[in-house]
Design a protein around this motif. Structure first.
Motif, PDB file in Angstrom:
ATOM      1  N   SER A 177     -36.342 -20.274 -23.006  1.00 36.26           N
ATOM      2  CA  SER A 177     -37.249 -19.154 -23.297  1.00 36.26           C
ATOM      3  C   SER A 177     -36.343 -17.995 -22.685  1.00 36.26           C
ATOM      4  CB  SER A 177     -38.392 -19.159 -22.391  1.00 36.26           C
ATOM      5  OG  SER A 177     -38.965 -20.634 -22.907  1.00 36.26           O
ATOM      6  N   LEU A 178     -36.439 -16.770 -23.368  1.00 38.43           N
ATOM      7  CA  LEU A 178     -35.887 -15.678 -22.856  1.00 38.43           C
ATOM      8  C   LEU A 178     -36.544 -14.576 -22.918  1.00 38.43           C
ATOM      9  CD1 LEU A 178     -33.948 -17.236 -25.430  1.00 38.43           C
ATOM     10  CD2 LEU A 178     -32.211 -15.774 -24.301  1.00 38.43           C
ATOM     11  N   GLY A 179     -36.715 -13.559 -21.920  1.00 34.21           N
ATOM     12  CA  GLY A 179     -37.264 -12.423 -21.862  1.00 34.21           C
ATOM     13  C   GLY A 179     -36.215 -11.252 -21.645  1.00 34.21           C
ATOM     14  N   CYS A 180     -36.717 -10.115 -22.504  1.00 30.93           N
ATOM     15  CA  CYS A 180     -35.360  -9.167 -22.467  1.00 30.93           C
ATOM     16  C   CYS A 180     -36.320  -7.708 -22.582  1.00 30.93           C
ATOM     17  CB  CYS A 180     -34.517  -9.310 -23.714  1.00 30.93           C
ATOM     18  SG  CYS A 180     -35.293  -9.281 -25.220  1.00 30.93           S
ATOM     19  N   THR A 181     -35.446  -6.673 -22.303  1.00 32.00           N
ATOM     20  CA  THR A 181     -35.964  -5.260 -22.228  1.00 32.00           C
ATOM     21  C   THR A 181     -34.844  -4.257 -21.958  1.00 32.00           C
ATOM     22  OG1 THR A 181     -37.279  -3.697 -21.047  1.00 32.00           O
ATOM     23  CG2 THR A 181     -36.105  -5.342 -19.396  1.00 32.00           C
ATOM     24  N   VAL A 182     -34.794  -3.137 -21.886  1.00 28.01           N
ATOM     25  CA  VAL A 182     -33.945  -2.284 -21.672  1.00 28.01           C
ATOM     26  C   VAL A 182     -34.355  -1.377 -20.600  1.00 28.01           C
ATOM     27  CG1 VAL A 182     -33.127  -2.235 -24.218  1.00 28.01           C
ATOM     28  CG2 VAL A 182     -34.939  -0.534 -23.357  1.00 28.01           C
ATOM     29  N   LEU A 183     -33.196  -0.920 -20.204  1.00 23.30           N
ATOM     30  CA  LEU A 183     -33.065   0.031 -18.903  1.00 23.30           C
ATOM     31  C   LEU A 183     -34.140   1.257 -19.181  1.00 23.30           C
ATOM     32  CD1 LEU A 183     -32.148   0.684 -15.968  1.00 23.30           C
ATOM     33  CD2 LEU A 183     -30.265   2.065 -17.040  1.00 23.30           C
ATOM     34  N   ALA A 184     -34.948   1.583 -18.234  1.00 26.72           N
ATOM     35  CA  ALA A 184     -35.766   2.677 -18.418  1.00 26.72           C
ATOM     36  C   ALA A 184     -35.788   3.920 -17.407  1.00 26.72           C
ATOM     37  CB  ALA A 184     -37.319   2.266 -18.445  1.00 26.72           C
ATOM     38  N   ASP A 185     -35.979   5.097 -18.028  1.00 29.02           N
ATOM     39  CA  ASP A 185     -35.755   6.394 -17.024  1.00 29.02           C
ATOM     40  C   ASP A 185     -36.822   6.064 -15.852  1.00 29.02           C
ATOM     41  OD1 ASP A 185     -34.206   7.359 -18.748  1.00 29.02           O
ATOM     42  OD2 ASP A 185     -35.586   8.695 -19.685  1.00 29.02           O
ATOM     43  N   THR A 186     -37.709   5.287 -15.695  1.00 26.09           N
ATOM     44  CA  THR A 186     -38.790   5.127 -14.746  1.00 26.09           C
ATOM     45  C   THR A 186     -38.277   4.145 -13.824  1.00 26.09           C
ATOM     46  OG1 THR A 186     -39.715   3.631 -16.075  1.00 26.09           O
ATOM     47  CG2 THR A 186     -40.549   6.048 -15.951  1.00 26.09           C
ATOM     48  N   ASP A 187     -37.178   3.318 -14.250  1.00 24.22           N
ATOM     49  CA  ASP A 187     -36.768   2.004 -13.149  1.00 24.22           C
ATOM     50  C   ASP A 187     -36.008   2.774 -11.937  1.00 24.22           C
ATOM     51  OD1 ASP A 187     -37.937   0.315 -14.876  1.00 24.22           O
ATOM     52  OD2 ASP A 187     -35.947  -0.230 -15.932  1.00 24.22           O
ATOM     53  N   GLU A 188     -36.553   2.419 -10.962  1.00 26.84           N
ATOM     54  CA  GLU A 188     -35.556   3.087  -9.703  1.00 26.84           C
ATOM     55  C   GLU A 188     -34.295   2.331  -9.555  1.00 26.84           C
ATOM     56  OE1 GLU A 188     -37.917   2.586  -6.184  1.00 26.84           O
ATOM     57  OE2 GLU A 188     -39.524   3.877  -6.880  1.00 26.84           O
ATOM     58  N   ASP A 189     -34.196   1.176  -9.886  1.00 24.66           N
ATOM     59  CA  ASP A 189     -32.876   0.091  -9.761  1.00 24.66           C
ATOM     60  C   ASP A 189     -32.772  -0.840 -10.767  1.00 24.66           C
ATOM     61  OD1 ASP A 189     -34.618  -1.590  -8.730  1.00 24.66           O
ATOM     62  OD2 ASP A 189     -33.891  -1.026  -6.727  1.00 24.66           O
ATOM     63  N   ILE A 190     -31.867  -1.471 -10.929  1.00 20.47           N
ATOM     64  CA  ILE A 190     -31.786  -2.774 -11.919  1.00 20.47           C
ATOM     65  C   ILE A 190     -32.749  -3.720 -11.565  1.00 20.47           C
ATOM     66  CG2 ILE A 190     -29.985  -3.936 -10.744  1.00 20.47           C
ATOM     67  CD1 ILE A 190     -30.291  -3.769 -14.447  1.00 20.47           C
ATOM     68  N   GLN A 191     -33.218  -3.743 -10.426  1.00 18.19           N
ATOM     69  CA  GLN A 191     -34.277  -4.871 -10.020  1.00 18.19           C
ATOM     70  C   GLN A 191     -35.527  -4.679 -10.787  1.00 18.19           C
ATOM     71  OE1 GLN A 191     -33.411  -7.651  -8.238  1.00 18.19           O
ATOM     72  NE2 GLN A 191     -35.135  -8.361  -9.192  1.00 18.19           N
ATOM     73  N   ASP A 192     -36.073  -3.524 -11.058  1.00 18.72           N
ATOM     74  CA  ASP A 192     -37.218  -3.055 -11.753  1.00 18.72           C
ATOM     75  C   ASP A 192     -37.072  -3.532 -13.290  1.00 18.72           C
ATOM     76  OD1 ASP A 192     -38.177  -2.004  -9.759  1.00 18.72           O
ATOM     77  OD2 ASP A 192     -38.101   0.067 -10.407  1.00 18.72           O
ATOM     78  N   SER A 193     -35.965  -3.529 -13.695  1.00 15.43           N
ATOM     79  CA  SER A 193     -35.653  -3.784 -15.251  1.00 15.43           C
ATOM     80  C   SER A 193     -35.690  -5.294 -15.314  1.00 15.43           C
ATOM     81  CB  SER A 193     -34.204  -3.363 -15.744  1.00 15.43           C
ATOM     82  OG  SER A 193     -34.130  -1.923 -15.829  1.00 15.43           O
ATOM     83  N   ILE A 194     -34.908  -5.993 -14.226  1.00 15.19           N
ATOM     84  CA  ILE A 194     -34.917  -7.379 -14.298  1.00 15.19           C
ATOM     85  C   ILE A 194     -36.431  -7.890 -14.101  1.00 15.19           C
ATOM     86  CG2 ILE A 194     -34.410  -9.584 -12.954  1.00 15.19           C
ATOM     87  CD1 ILE A 194     -31.596  -8.052 -12.394  1.00 15.19           C
ATOM     88  N   ASP A 195     -36.983  -7.452 -13.433  1.00 14.59           N
ATOM     89  CA  ASP A 195     -38.448  -7.696 -13.057  1.00 14.59           C
ATOM     90  C   ASP A 195     -39.408  -7.595 -14.434  1.00 14.59           C
ATOM     91  OD1 ASP A 195     -37.904  -8.302 -10.475  1.00 14.59           O
ATOM     92  OD2 ASP A 195     -39.024  -6.398  -9.727  1.00 14.59           O
ATOM     93  N   ARG A 196     -39.090  -6.576 -15.358  1.00 14.76           N
ATOM     94  CA  ARG A 196     -39.854  -6.512 -16.579  1.00 14.76           C
ATOM     95  C   ARG A 196     -39.590  -7.532 -17.567  1.00 14.76           C
ATOM     96  NH1 ARG A 196     -39.045  -1.541 -16.685  1.00 14.76           N
ATOM     97  NH2 ARG A 196     -37.241  -1.521 -18.221  1.00 14.76           N
ATOM     98  N   ALA A 197     -37.998  -7.582 -17.426  1.00 12.93           N
ATOM     99  CA  ALA A 197     -37.634  -8.836 -18.338  1.00 12.93           C
ATOM    100  C   ALA A 197     -38.205 -10.170 -17.867  1.00 12.93           C
ATOM    101  CB  ALA A 197     -36.143  -9.007 -18.383  1.00 12.93           C
ATOM    102  N   ASP A 198     -38.562 -10.553 -16.562  1.00 17.18           N
ATOM    103  CA  ASP A 198     -38.896 -11.938 -16.021  1.00 17.18           C
ATOM    104  C   ASP A 198     -40.522 -11.804 -16.586  1.00 17.18           C
ATOM    105  OD1 ASP A 198     -38.443 -14.124 -14.538  1.00 17.18           O
ATOM    106  OD2 ASP A 198     -40.212 -13.217 -13.157  1.00 17.18           O
ATOM    107  N   VAL A 199     -41.148 -10.643 -16.648  1.00 16.98           N
ATOM    108  CA  VAL A 199     -42.849 -10.835 -17.108  1.00 16.98           C
ATOM    109  C   VAL A 199     -42.723 -11.088 -18.401  1.00 16.98           C
ATOM    110  CG1 VAL A 199     -44.710  -9.111 -17.600  1.00 16.98           C
ATOM    111  CG2 VAL A 199     -43.492  -8.852 -15.388  1.00 16.98           C
ATOM    112  N   ALA A 200     -41.406 -10.595 -19.570  1.00 16.32           N
ATOM    113  CA  ALA A 200     -41.720 -11.027 -20.744  1.00 16.32           C
ATOM    114  C   ALA A 200     -41.034 -12.477 -20.779  1.00 16.32           C
ATOM    115  CB  ALA A 200     -40.484 -10.145 -21.416  1.00 16.32           C
ATOM    116  N   LEU A 201     -40.252 -12.987 -19.940  1.00 14.86           N
ATOM    117  CA  LEU A 201     -40.018 -14.505 -19.871  1.00 14.86           C
ATOM    118  C   LEU A 201     -41.320 -15.272 -19.661  1.00 14.86           C
ATOM    119  CD1 LEU A 201     -37.899 -16.872 -19.719  1.00 14.86           C
ATOM    120  CD2 LEU A 201     -37.626 -16.147 -17.187  1.00 14.86           C
ATOM    121  N   TYR A 202     -42.185 -14.892 -18.491  1.00 18.45           N
ATOM    122  CA  TYR A 202     -43.131 -15.483 -18.275  1.00 18.45           C
ATOM    123  C   TYR A 202     -44.247 -15.722 -19.631  1.00 18.45           C
ATOM    124  CZ  TYR A 202     -47.706 -16.898 -16.322  1.00 18.45           C
ATOM    125  OH  TYR A 202     -49.065 -17.358 -15.915  1.00 18.45           O
ATOM    126  N   LYS A 203     -44.176 -14.657 -20.516  1.00 14.29           N
ATOM    127  CA  LYS A 203     -45.168 -14.756 -21.695  1.00 14.29           C
ATOM    128  C   LYS A 203     -44.490 -15.698 -22.599  1.00 14.29           C
ATOM    129  CE  LYS A 203     -46.768  -9.977 -21.288  1.00 14.29           C
ATOM    130  NZ  LYS A 203     -46.502  -8.451 -21.989  1.00 14.29           N
TER     131      LYS A 203
END
Length: 565
Positions: free
Chosen positions: A520-546
């Motif tokens: 199962s894969l969750g993906c996203t792209v880097l956003a201007d609102t992300d403070e660091d790469i960890q925010d992007s990974i967390d958002r992709a992890d939410v998609a993975l959970y879905k």
């Protein structure tokens, strides 16, 4: 300060701190527990008062109903008023709280009553009469109207207040003859409350009775509406409980309440009894206990400080002796060595180490002669050490099972890619990958096959990635991929390609059919609102959970939230 004084001060301060913490903690816990217990006692007191009200009202309700239905009295209602008056007065004598009992015919004219009060007058407009014509009736507390002047003034100058009970009277053929009504003095409730408070021995406690509209019938602020109808309905529905705010609160009160429910065929009037005790009264024993505990603790702290001072004096005596011996070194002939010090094991070790140090000092000049040679040799070793450190760093940043970057190495490299992407306004895709049902693989086939599965997935991720992409294993069966110069559509396409590649190819096993795996894969792209790469990974992890929760073996893309969302 000397060690001796420092130890004494530290021990005293620690004891005081522990005493204060224990006293505050014990006091807080005791106050909470006391509040719970006293509130529970208040609720029990309110329940007892409510039960007393219900039972006494039931008794009066039953008495009037019994009198209205007595067969021997069928003929007396329309007979001689004097005989009827005598019967009513006998009933009044059995229960003195009956302020008035009377019989009115169907027109509302009182034909007979205790002490002859209101005889010949009309009570047709009184609620108890109109209610009694329709059936058994119980009326809520009210001030006396027609009887106020006849009963005379009260000693406390308060108005007479009654609770009404009424029953219809029928003859043997069932025809309505009139209404038998009784006014019970509300003083009965105050007396019942006072008796209950004396028996409870709960100290400074107050009890109030509210009618169904939240108006105070008995207690402080009598006649005022303290609770609205919604609050009263809530209390009646709960029947009993604790913690209700009641009236003006100059002090904090611990409160319990209970609703009257009627008794047998007596329907009840929807009263709510509230019992309260001030929190400062309830907590007085707690304050005394905390004060005593704190006093004893402070005395123990002083004793502990003194004991620590004496102990420190004993422990530091060998150190002071050793210090004096060290001060004498080199000041006189024959003072180039230290005597052996006694005392604790640590002091003996310190003495031994100092004696050994003095012996080594004689070798210092001889060692300096070889310093130049040693420096040249060490420079060569340093260059080799730098190479070894670099190899160790590479090993520290790599996952030993797959050869991919581990979490630390991955995040270091990913932050550099993010910095470049933001500097040149480039897109970055992020993909989080997790093997489906990996625990079952380990449970069924063993951890060796599980390791094969992890390595196989790692190889397919590297095969699908470009040289510029970053692939790492974050632990267990979870992988993360960073795709520089990749927008959302391309990131989603990469993830779908990896998914199908793994789902369509099996994992070769020794002496067994190939093992089928899905991810199962969750993906996203880097956003201007992300403070660091960890925010992007967390958002992709939410998609993975879905993706996991919607069936596995699928790709979910999580769109970043816009900045003004």
């Amino acid at each position: 300060m000397s060690v001796q004084v420092q130890m004494a001060v530290a021990a005293g301060a620690l004891c005081v701190l522990l005493v204060l913490m224990a006293s505050v903690g014990a006091g807080w816990f005791a106050r909470q527990r006391t509040a719970e217990l006293v509130s529970s006692h208040m609720a029990e007191l309110a329940v007892a008062m409510a039960a007393r009200l219900d039972y006494d009202m039931f008794e009066r309700y039953r008495e009037i109903g019994t009198l209205a239905k007595l067969e021997p009295l069928r003929d007396i209602w329309t007979g001689d008023p004097a005989m009827l008056r005598l019967s009513l007065e006998q009933l009044q004598q059995s229960y003195p709280d009956y302020a008035w009992i009377g019989f009115a015919d169907t027109s509302g004219t009182v034909r007979a009553a205790t002490r002859g009060m209101l005889e010949g007058l009309s009570v047709a407009q009184r609620p108890w009469f109109s209610g009694g014509l329709a059936g058994p009736f119980v009326g809520d507390v009210h001030d006396a109207v027609l009887l106020a002047k006849l009963l005379g003034p009260r000693d406390d100058d308060e108005p007479f207040r009654f609770v009404d009970v009424a029953y219809p009277i029928h003859d043997r053929e069932g025809r309505l003859l009139g209404v038998l009504g009784a006014h019970m003095s509300w003083d009965w409730a105050a007396e019942a409350r006072d008796v209950l408070l004396r028996e409870s021995r709960l100290g400074r406690t107050r009890v109030a009775i509210l009618d169904r509209n939240g108006r105070v019938l008995l207690g402080e602020s009598r006649g005022h509406v303290l609770l609205n109808q919604d609050a009263m309905q809530h209390l009646v529905a709960q029947r009993r409980g604790v913690g209700i705010a009641f009236g003006a609160q100059p002090e904090q009160w611990l409160t319990g309440f209970a609703a009257t429910r009627g008794h047998r065929d007596y329907p009840g009037l929807g009263w709510v009894v509230i019992a309260q005790q001030p929190a400062n009264v309830a907590n007085a024993p707690v304050r005394n206990l905390v004060g005593i505990t704190a006093g004893i603790g402070l005395l123990l702290s002083l004793a502990g400080s003194l004991g620590a001072w004496l102990l420190a004096r004993r422990l530091t005596h060998p150190i002071r002796s050793l210090t004096a011996d060290a001060e004498r070194l080199g000041r006189s002939l024959g003072s180039d060595t230290l005597p052996r010090a006694g005392g604790s094991h640590e002091v003996a070790e310190l003495s031994r180490a100092l004696r050994s140090l003095l012996r080594r000092i004689g070798l210092a000049e001889e060692q300096l002669a070889h310093a130049a040679v040693d420096i040249a040799s060490k420079n060569a070793e340093a260059r080799k050490l730098t190479s070894d450190v670099e190899r160790l760093r590479q090993l520290a940043d790599s996952d030993p099972l797959t050869g991919l970057l581990n979490r630390r190495g991955f995040l270091d490299s990913a932050e550099r890619l993010v910095s470049l992407a933001r500097r040149y306004n480039r897109a970055i895709g992020i993909v989080v990958v997790d093997i489906d049902h990996f625990k079952s693989v380990n449970d069924i086939h063993g951890h060796a096959v599980g390791d094969l599965a992890i390595r196989a997935v790692a190889e397919r991720l590297k095969a699908a990635a470009r040289d510029s992409d970053l692939v790492g294993r974050f632990g267990g069966e979870e992988f993360v991929v960073i795709l520089p110069e990749t927008d959302g559509a391309a990131t989603n396409a990469y993830a779908e390609r990896v998914r199908s590649m793994i789902a369509e190819s099996g994992i070769a096993l020794p002496e067994a059919p190939p093992l089928k795996l899905t991810v199962s894969l969750g993906c996203t792209v880097l956003a201007d609102t992300d403070e660091d790469i960890q925010d992007s990974i967390d958002r992709a992890d939410v998609a993975l959970y879905k993706a996991k929760s919607t069936g596995r073996n699928r790709v979910i893309f999580q769109q970043p939230m816009p900045r003004n969302a």
